[in-house]
Motif scaffolding. Sequence first.
Motif: not given
Length: 352
Positions: A259-266, A241-245, A256-257
Amino acid sequence: MHQTTRLTRSTARLALATGLVIAGTLLHPFGAAAQAAAPYTELPLDRADDVVATAERVFISSGNLSQSVAVTDPAGEVLGMLDALPGPADLLLSDDQSTLYVALPNVNQIAAFDTGSLTETARYATGAGACPSSLALAGDRLYFGYGCDQWGGNIGRIDLDQQPATVHTGLASESFYRHPLLSTVPGAPSVLIAGQPALSPASVSVYSVAASGALAFQRRTAHTAAGSNLRDIALGADAASVYLAQGAPYGIQAFAVADLNQQSMFIPTTAYPNAVEVSPSGARIAAGSDAAYQPDVFILRPDGIRVTTFELGQTLVTGALAWSPDGGAVYAVSQHWSGSPPQLHVLPVPAA
């Protein structure tokens, strides 16, 4: 990971509901109430930019308008300074914590220091890779995100296993609006993440790292999937996973690294997220926000459940969070908008 320190705050803040969105479902995390920040150390710097920590030292860079890196012990007591460094920006530690790398975008160089003796051991000229401003390590390859002008950003590499070390630039097929933010982890040296900052919407790309050090583009976040004005990124310890601020939305986005089409968690935080770091074990995530009169630092579980929060009393410097190697503390650097000296906070993290 970091960008230029943000020292201004908007007087208007939007109310933020506490919740967690996973696969479209709103959950309500329960965690400890906000804690008062631990005692802080006032740093002998005019500004601050980034922070990293070994088991025995904490290093804080002063940014492109100064020339020093402050050194403290794990409790925050100042031990000394690394001086004569033109505009020290991003900091990075080698996997064994024996070497500190310092990006020097003002002079197109990257410096290396022995973290024990605090002596400079190398200085690498990045040549055509002007304004190296973000750093990542994959084995014996030191990658740097560079770029001084709009749409002049790209990725370079220093082959540390060669003597003299060789420098390669223009590794990415795409151009970046400014220097890309980079992230790698020791457990998956074949994965490199590059974030596109300063745009709305932002984007994140995944590259595979070949044995030669060459990069191969794999995938990018779908248009508008990410938020706006990317300020920090962090790759999970297993590179899954990659996390964005980002400036918006008001929380940490996870993708998910594979599958970057949609966020897996917010994971909601407070207004203007500006920092995110995953603990060495992957058991905790530290997130930060440029929030007025609200918690600044959040300690989270990987599922997004909040463990505890901290109020620093000042603005968290963008990207200025670092885990202690044992995961028992988070180092946070703050600075008031008026320009008073930055502060180093040692934040105790509850045991798992």
